[in-house]
Scaffold this active site. Structure first.
Site, PDB file in Angstrom:
ATOM      1  N   GLU A  42       0.825  -1.197   0.000  1.00 48.81           N
ATOM      2  CA  GLU A  42       0.000   0.000   0.000  1.00 48.81           C
ATOM      3  C   GLU A  42       0.868   1.259   0.000  1.00 48.81           C
ATOM      4  O   GLU A  42       1.835   1.367   0.757  1.00 48.81           O
ATOM      5  CB  GLU A  42      -0.904  -0.009   1.239  1.00 48.81           C
ATOM      6  CG  GLU A  42      -1.792   1.213   1.384  1.00 48.81           C
ATOM      7  CD  GLU A  42      -2.706   1.138   2.602  1.00 48.81           C
ATOM      8  OE1 GLU A  42      -3.645   1.954   2.676  1.00 48.81           O
ATOM      9  OE2 GLU A  42      -2.493   0.261   3.473  1.00 48.81           O
ATOM     10  N   LYS A 132      -8.810   3.306  -3.488  1.00 44.46           N
ATOM     11  CA  LYS A 132      -9.418   2.846  -2.239  1.00 44.46           C
ATOM     12  C   LYS A 132     -10.724   3.594  -1.986  1.00 44.46           C
ATOM     13  O   LYS A 132     -10.748   4.826  -1.986  1.00 44.46           O
ATOM     14  CB  LYS A 132      -8.445   3.069  -1.090  1.00 44.46           C
ATOM     15  CG  LYS A 132      -8.864   2.477   0.240  1.00 44.46           C
ATOM     16  CD  LYS A 132      -7.746   2.674   1.265  1.00 44.46           C
ATOM     17  CE  LYS A 132      -8.089   2.045   2.605  1.00 44.46           C
ATOM     18  NZ  LYS A 132      -6.998   2.238   3.590  1.00 44.46           N
ATOM     19  N   CYS A 166      -5.916  -2.613   1.993  1.00 50.15           N
ATOM     20  CA  CYS A 166      -6.005  -2.605   3.456  1.00 50.15           C
ATOM     21  C   CYS A 166      -7.419  -2.937   3.936  1.00 50.15           C
ATOM     22  O   CYS A 166      -7.938  -4.002   3.639  1.00 50.15           O
ATOM     23  CB  CYS A 166      -5.506  -1.265   3.984  1.00 50.15           C
ATOM     24  SG  CYS A 166      -4.937  -1.329   5.704  1.00 50.15           S
TER      25      CYS A 166
END
Length: 314
Positions: A42, A132, A166
């Site tokens: 990430e 995201k 995540c």
């Protein structure tokens, strides 16, 4: 059988060019070891903004603004092809690359950043960009919300692959959207770590009957404290592991087959047998015989102008 590689090394914080150089070197190293797919964590370019978990709300606003300015300057602009070094490395080494990064809009006047993961094919083409959809807690001071245009799978040497960033892995409907597209390898670039996160990776492997690759961030105080003024005060201990990494590979049975790589920098390798996903789905196929499509349907809005219906197989 395809060998995958997860590169778990500290980034050159707030330096896009050095991060790209390190990624290119990692791709070449992984390819030399026989990998056909290379994964980075990430926000790898130019590094996860770990300071957000230590700065005080309000009191440290001036420092947060200074750090964000440097972060914005070193973010990736896809319209300017800042990732060309990655695309060239993928093509020259004939590998698929999955890499997390800070992304900014092509319009230089815009200040919004996105937590993005890109997938690059072995011909150097950009196969997918996923932003995201929900930054976590203080991450919302850094990143805007993405949409679902990148919530999709693409073909690769180890089957259909997709990536969620995540804590998107804690969003059941986002996971299901990838399951419904026949995902074989679920890739999770992440800043999370520890036993609870590893258990989540194992759960997803069992639930989706797919391979899972968790790509963790690993770095110590010495790796970040000199990246910008004031960070040395936030990270006074050079040898402290700020994040231990915990990169891991899990089989469709839920068994850990490689890693976790903890408090260590390096490259984690594993061999992926796509046929094992079909074996696992014989007993549990959450978008097939275990889906009950007569009761449940998922609609995914790819963008404000597009809506996609994701139906399990009847």
């Amino acid at each position: 059988m395809t060998k995958i590689a997860i590169v778990q090394r500290a980034p050159a914080f707030l330096d896009r060019a050095k991060c790209l150089d390190a990624a290119v070197a990692g791709i070449a190293e992984a390819r030399a070891a026989g990998a056909g797919l290379v994964i980075f964590p990430e926000a790898c370019i130019p590094g996860y903004p770990a300071w957000i978990w230590r700065l005080r709300p309000g009191g440290d606003m001036a420092q947060a603004e200074q750090l964000h300015r440097v972060l914005l300057e070193n973010a990736v602009d896809l319209s300017l092809d800042h990732i060309q070094p990655l695309r060239d490395a993928a093509r020259e080494n004939t590998v698929t690359v999955v890499c997390g990064m800070h992304e900014r809009e092509g319009n230089a006047s815009r200040g919004t950043l996105y937590n993005t993961v890109v997938t690059i094919g072995p011909d150097g083409a950009l196969l997918n960009r996923h932003r995201k959809v929900m930054p976590t807690n203080p991450e919302r001071m850094v990143w805007g919300q993405g949409d679902a245009t990148g919530v999709k799978t693409v073909a690769s040497a180890c089957g259909r692959i997709g990536a969620l960033v995540c804590w998107e892995s804690y969003m059941p409907l986002v996971r299901f959207a990838l399951y419904a597209q026949g995902i074989d390898l679920y890739i999770a670039p992440t800043y999370d770590s520890g036993d609870r996160w590893l258990a989540t990776m194992q759960h997803i492997a069992r639930e989706g009957a797919c391979w899972v690759a968790g790509s963790g961030v690993a770095f110590r105080g010495r790796d970040i404290r000199d990246a910008a003024p004031g960070l040395d005060a936030l990270y006074p201990e050079p040898d402290e592991w700020i994040n231990p990494g915990d990169s891991v590979v899990v089989s469709p049975s839920g068994a850990i087959v490689a890693g976790p790589l903890r408090k260590e920098e390096g490259i984690l390798y594993a061999d992926i047998d796509v046929a094992k996903t079909a074996d696992a789905r014989r007993t549990l196929d959450v978008v097939g015989h275990y889906a009950r499509p007569d009761l449940f349907t998922l609609h995914v809005r790819g963008s404000p102008l597009a809506s996609v219906q994701v139906d399990p197989a009847p």
